[in-house]
Design a protein around this motif. Structure first.
Motif, PDB file in Angstrom:
ATOM      1  N   SER A  18      10.613  -7.687  23.808  1.00 26.64           N
ATOM      2  CA  SER A  18       9.608  -6.631  23.621  1.00 26.64           C
ATOM      3  C   SER A  18       9.148  -6.059  24.949  1.00 26.64           C
ATOM      4  CB  SER A  18       8.419  -7.171  22.825  1.00 26.64           C
ATOM      5  OG  SER A  18       7.763  -8.202  23.535  1.00 26.64           O
ATOM      6  N   VAL A  19       9.191  -6.858  26.019  1.00 28.63           N
ATOM      7  CA  VAL A  19       8.736  -6.390  27.329  1.00 28.63           C
ATOM      8  C   VAL A  19       9.640  -5.284  27.854  1.00 28.63           C
ATOM      9  CG1 VAL A  19       8.248  -7.075  29.715  1.00 28.63           C
ATOM     10  CG2 VAL A  19       7.702  -8.634  27.842  1.00 28.63           C
ATOM     11  N   SER A  20      10.931  -5.408  27.610  1.00 23.02           N
ATOM     12  CA  SER A  20      11.888  -4.400  28.103  1.00 23.02           C
ATOM     13  C   SER A  20      12.097  -3.247  27.133  1.00 23.02           C
ATOM     14  CB  SER A  20      13.232  -5.066  28.402  1.00 23.02           C
ATOM     15  OG  SER A  20      13.830  -5.558  27.212  1.00 23.02           O
ATOM     16  N   GLY A  21      11.392  -3.260  26.004  1.00 19.91           N
ATOM     17  CA  GLY A  21      11.455  -2.138  25.070  1.00 19.91           C
ATOM     18  C   GLY A  21      12.436  -2.291  23.931  1.00 19.91           C
ATOM     19  N   GLU A  22      13.052  -3.466  23.800  1.00 20.58           N
ATOM     20  CA  GLU A  22      14.063  -3.630  22.752  1.00 20.58           C
ATOM     21  C   GLU A  22      13.473  -3.573  21.346  1.00 20.58           C
ATOM     22  OE1 GLU A  22      16.206  -7.200  23.608  1.00 20.58           O
ATOM     23  OE2 GLU A  22      17.091  -6.400  25.455  1.00 20.58           O
ATOM     24  N   THR A  23      12.172  -3.842  21.210  1.00 21.84           N
ATOM     25  CA  THR A  23      11.550  -3.766  19.884  1.00 21.84           C
ATOM     26  C   THR A  23      11.193  -2.333  19.493  1.00 21.84           C
ATOM     27  OG1 THR A  23       9.361  -4.167  20.853  1.00 21.84           O
ATOM     28  CG2 THR A  23      10.575  -6.092  20.029  1.00 21.84           C
ATOM     29  N   ARG A  24      11.391  -1.380  20.416  1.00 17.15           N
ATOM     30  CA  ARG A  24      11.057   0.015  20.132  1.00 17.15           C
ATOM     31  C   ARG A  24      12.300   0.862  19.862  1.00 17.15           C
ATOM     32  NH1 ARG A  24       6.420  -0.330  18.344  1.00 17.15           N
ATOM     33  NH2 ARG A  24       6.426   1.947  18.383  1.00 17.15           N
ATOM     34  N   THR A  25      13.449   0.229  19.799  1.00 17.07           N
ATOM     35  CA  THR A  25      14.665   0.990  19.485  1.00 17.07           C
ATOM     36  C   THR A  25      14.665   1.371  18.009  1.00 17.07           C
ATOM     37  OG1 THR A  25      15.968  -0.973  18.911  1.00 17.07           O
ATOM     38  CG2 THR A  25      15.935  -0.316  21.244  1.00 17.07           C
ATOM     39  N   ALA A  26      15.416   2.405  17.679  1.00 12.23           N
ATOM     40  CA  ALA A  26      15.495   2.847  16.286  1.00 12.23           C
ATOM     41  C   ALA A  26      16.055   1.744  15.395  1.00 12.23           C
ATOM     42  CB  ALA A  26      16.355   4.105  16.191  1.00 12.23           C
ATOM     43  N   ALA A  27      17.031   1.013  15.905  1.00  8.57           N
ATOM     44  CA  ALA A  27      17.651  -0.048  15.107  1.00  8.57           C
ATOM     45  C   ALA A  27      16.652  -1.143  14.776  1.00  8.57           C
ATOM     46  CB  ALA A  27      18.850  -0.632  15.850  1.00  8.57           C
TER      47      ALA A  27
ATOM     48  N   PRO B 194       8.918  -1.799  11.345  1.00 13.49           N
ATOM     49  CA  PRO B 194       8.300  -0.564  11.839  1.00 13.49           C
ATOM     50  C   PRO B 194       7.157  -0.797  12.819  1.00 13.49           C
ATOM     51  CG  PRO B 194       8.662  -0.442   9.472  1.00 13.49           C
ATOM     52  CD  PRO B 194       8.940  -1.864   9.866  1.00 13.49           C
ATOM     53  N   ASN B 195       6.594  -2.025  12.836  1.00 13.11           N
ATOM     54  CA  ASN B 195       5.510  -2.317  13.766  1.00 13.11           C
ATOM     55  C   ASN B 195       6.037  -2.619  15.161  1.00 13.11           C
ATOM     56  OD1 ASN B 195       2.747  -2.553  14.280  1.00 13.11           O
ATOM     57  ND2 ASN B 195       2.765  -4.767  13.998  1.00 13.11           N
ATOM     58  N   GLY B 196       7.342  -2.789  15.300  1.00  9.83           N
ATOM     59  CA  GLY B 196       7.950  -2.933  16.609  1.00  9.83           C
ATOM     60  C   GLY B 196       7.530  -4.171  17.372  1.00  9.83           C
ATOM     61  N   LYS B 197       7.431  -5.304  16.670  1.00  9.23           N
ATOM     62  CA  LYS B 197       7.026  -6.546  17.326  1.00  9.23           C
ATOM     63  C   LYS B 197       7.941  -7.686  16.891  1.00  9.23           C
ATOM     64  CE  LYS B 197       2.108  -5.382  17.823  1.00  9.23           C
ATOM     65  NZ  LYS B 197       0.715  -5.816  17.533  1.00  9.23           N
ATOM     66  N   VAL B 198       7.912  -8.751  17.670  1.00 11.86           N
ATOM     67  CA  VAL B 198       8.558 -10.009  17.308  1.00 11.86           C
ATOM     68  C   VAL B 198       7.467 -11.076  17.240  1.00 11.86           C
ATOM     69  CG1 VAL B 198      10.876  -9.560  18.187  1.00 11.86           C
ATOM     70  CG2 VAL B 198       9.121 -10.351  19.782  1.00 11.86           C
ATOM     71  N   PRO B 199       7.692 -12.124  16.433  1.00  8.55           N
ATOM     72  CA  PRO B 199       8.916 -12.472  15.724  1.00  8.55           C
ATOM     73  C   PRO B 199       9.075 -11.698  14.415  1.00  8.55           C
ATOM     74  CG  PRO B 199       7.256 -14.107  15.240  1.00  8.55           C
ATOM     75  CD  PRO B 199       6.652 -13.175  16.260  1.00  8.55           C
ATOM     76  N   LEU B 200      10.310 -11.742  13.935  1.00 10.00           N
ATOM     77  CA  LEU B 200      10.647 -11.184  12.632  1.00 10.00           C
ATOM     78  C   LEU B 200      11.634 -12.133  11.971  1.00 10.00           C
ATOM     79  CD1 LEU B 200      10.561  -8.745  10.622  1.00 10.00           C
ATOM     80  CD2 LEU B 200      12.615  -7.908  11.809  1.00 10.00           C
ATOM     81  N   LEU B 201      11.328 -12.517  10.734  1.00  6.55           N
ATOM     82  CA  LEU B 201      12.200 -13.419   9.987  1.00  6.55           C
ATOM     83  C   LEU B 201      12.957 -12.625   8.940  1.00  6.55           C
ATOM     84  CD1 LEU B 201      13.000 -16.430   9.402  1.00  6.55           C
ATOM     85  CD2 LEU B 201      11.230 -16.374   7.610  1.00  6.55           C
ATOM     86  N   GLU B 202      14.270 -12.805   8.913  1.00  7.29           N
ATOM     87  CA  GLU B 202      15.103 -12.192   7.880  1.00  7.29           C
ATOM     88  C   GLU B 202      15.607 -13.300   6.965  1.00  7.29           C
ATOM     89  OE1 GLU B 202      17.663  -8.479   8.456  1.00  7.29           O
ATOM     90  OE2 GLU B 202      19.107 -10.135   8.617  1.00  7.29           O
ATOM     91  N   LEU B 203      15.287 -13.195   5.690  1.00  8.41           N
ATOM     92  CA  LEU B 203      15.649 -14.222   4.726  1.00  8.41           C
ATOM     93  C   LEU B 203      17.118 -14.109   4.326  1.00  8.41           C
ATOM     94  CD1 LEU B 203      12.472 -14.016   2.454  1.00  8.41           C
ATOM     95  CD2 LEU B 203      12.830 -15.412   4.502  1.00  8.41           C
ATOM     96  N   ASP B 204      17.586 -15.139   3.631  1.00  6.48           N
ATOM     97  CA  ASP B 204      18.992 -15.176   3.204  1.00  6.48           C
ATOM     98  C   ASP B 204      19.375 -13.945   2.390  1.00  6.48           C
ATOM     99  OD1 ASP B 204      18.899 -17.648   4.358  1.00  6.48           O
ATOM    100  OD2 ASP B 204      18.860 -18.763   2.488  1.00  6.48           O
ATOM    101  N   ASP B 205      18.422 -13.428   1.607  1.00  7.25           N
ATOM    102  CA  ASP B 205      18.727 -12.294   0.718  1.00  7.25           C
ATOM    103  C   ASP B 205      18.462 -10.935   1.369  1.00  7.25           C
ATOM    104  OD1 ASP B 205      15.972 -12.188   0.793  1.00  7.25           O
ATOM    105  OD2 ASP B 205      15.683 -12.716  -1.321  1.00  7.25           O
ATOM    106  N   GLY B 206      18.135 -10.937   2.671  1.00  8.22           N
ATOM    107  CA  GLY B 206      17.925  -9.687   3.385  1.00  8.22           C
ATOM    108  C   GLY B 206      16.484  -9.230   3.484  1.00  8.22           C
ATOM    109  N   ARG B 207      15.588  -9.845   2.711  1.00  6.39           N
ATOM    110  CA  ARG B 207      14.174  -9.476   2.841  1.00  6.39           C
ATOM    111  C   ARG B 207      13.658  -9.931   4.211  1.00  6.39           C
ATOM    112  NH1 ARG B 207      11.294 -12.182  -2.121  1.00  6.39           N
ATOM    113  NH2 ARG B 207      12.830 -13.802  -1.587  1.00  6.39           N
ATOM    114  N   ARG B 208      12.648  -9.219   4.707  1.00  7.81           N
ATOM    115  CA  ARG B 208      12.134  -9.508   6.044  1.00  7.81           C
ATOM    116  C   ARG B 208      10.634  -9.784   6.002  1.00  7.81           C
ATOM    117  NH1 ARG B 208      15.268  -4.679   6.943  1.00  7.81           N
ATOM    118  NH2 ARG B 208      17.382  -5.267   7.655  1.00  7.81           N
TER     119      ARG B 208
END
Length: 203
Positions: A34-43, A49-63
Motif C-alpha cells: 500500500s505504501v508504494s501505491g499497489e492498492t490503488r491500481t485498477a486491478a 474498492p477501499n484500496g486497503k490491505v489485508p483482503l481475504l479471498e475465499l475458496d468460492d471467490g467471495r472477498r
C-alpha cells in the motif's frame, strides 16, 4: 485455497496470518504494498474498492476486507471466538477498542517512523499527540490485564490477536512498554500460545 492479500510488515495484515497459522489452515499469500501505491491500481480496486490491505479471498471467490472482520470470520467455530453471547460481546468490545482507541495512535506512530515516504507527516506536535494517546490506550489495557489473563477474559481470543499485532511493536514506535508490566506479561502469554508465528512469517 484461501488467498490473503497483504504486506508482510503491516500489523493489520499480520492479524489474519497469525490466526491462520494458529488454526493450521493453508492459504496463499499475495504481497500488495500500500505504501508504494499497489492498492490503488485498477486491478486491486476491483477487488477492494477501499484500496486497503489485508483482503481475504475465499475458496468460492467471495472477498472480505478489514482485518478484524477477517478475524471474526476465520474464528467462527474455533476456540478463538466464544459461543456465549456476553463473552462474544466482550471480544467485539475490545476489537472496537483496538480500531478506535489503539490502532489510530500506536499503529500510526509506528508507520510514520517505519516508512520514509511518510516522514513528512511526522510533525513534532503530531508525534507527541500520538505518543500520549497511545500510552493512554496501553493504560486501559494494563487496567484490564490486572484482572484477567487475556484481554477479554481467561482465554486467548481474536481480541488478543488484534491488539497483539501492534502492541508487540510498540517499543519500536517509542512507547515505554516497561511502564505497563501487565501488558508486557500478556505479550509473553500471547507469544507462548500454540501456533504462534512472528510478524514477518509467511506461508
Amino acid at each position: 485455497m484461501l488467498t490473503l492479500y497483504g504486506m508482510p510488515d503491516s500489523g493489520n495484515c499480520y492479524k489474519p496470518r497469525l490466526l491462520l497459522a494458529k488454526l493450521g489452515r493453508p492459504f496463499r499469500h499475495v504481497q500488495v504494498n500500500s505504501v508504494s501505491g499497489e492498492t490503488r491500481t485498477a486491478a486491486y480496486l476491483a477487488k477492494n474498492p477501499n484500496g486497503k490491505v489485508p483482503l481475504l479471498e475465499l475458496d468460492d471467490g467471495r472477498r472480505l476486507a478489514e482485518s478484524n472482520a477477517i478475524l471474526l470470520h476465520l474464528s467462527e467455530g474455533t476456540r478463538y471466538l466464544p459461543t456465549d453471547a456476553y463473552q462474544r460481546a466482550l471480544v467485539f468490545q475490545w476489537l472496537f477498542f483496538e480500531q478506535y482507541s489503539h490502532e489510530p495512535y500506536i499503529a500510526v506512530r509506528r508507520a510514520l517512523l517505519k516508512y520514509p515516504a511518510r516522514a513528512d507527516q511526522a510533525t513534532p506536535d503530531r508525534m507527541a499527540h500520538l505518543l500520549d494517546a497511545g500510552h493512554g490506550a496501553l493504560g486501559v489495557m494494563e487496567t484490564q490485564l490486572r484482572v484477567s489473563r487475556f484481554i477479554a477474559g481467561d482465554a486467548l481470543t481474536v481480541a488478543d490477536i488484534a491488539l497483539f499485532a501492534y502492541t508487540q511493536d510498540a517499543a519500536f514506535a517509542g512507547y515505554e512498554i516497561a511502564r505497563f508490566p501487565g501488558v508486557t506479561a500478556w505479550l509473553d502469554r500471547v507469544r507462548a500460545d500454540e501456533g504462534h508465528v512472528p510478524l514477518d512469517w509467511l506461508p
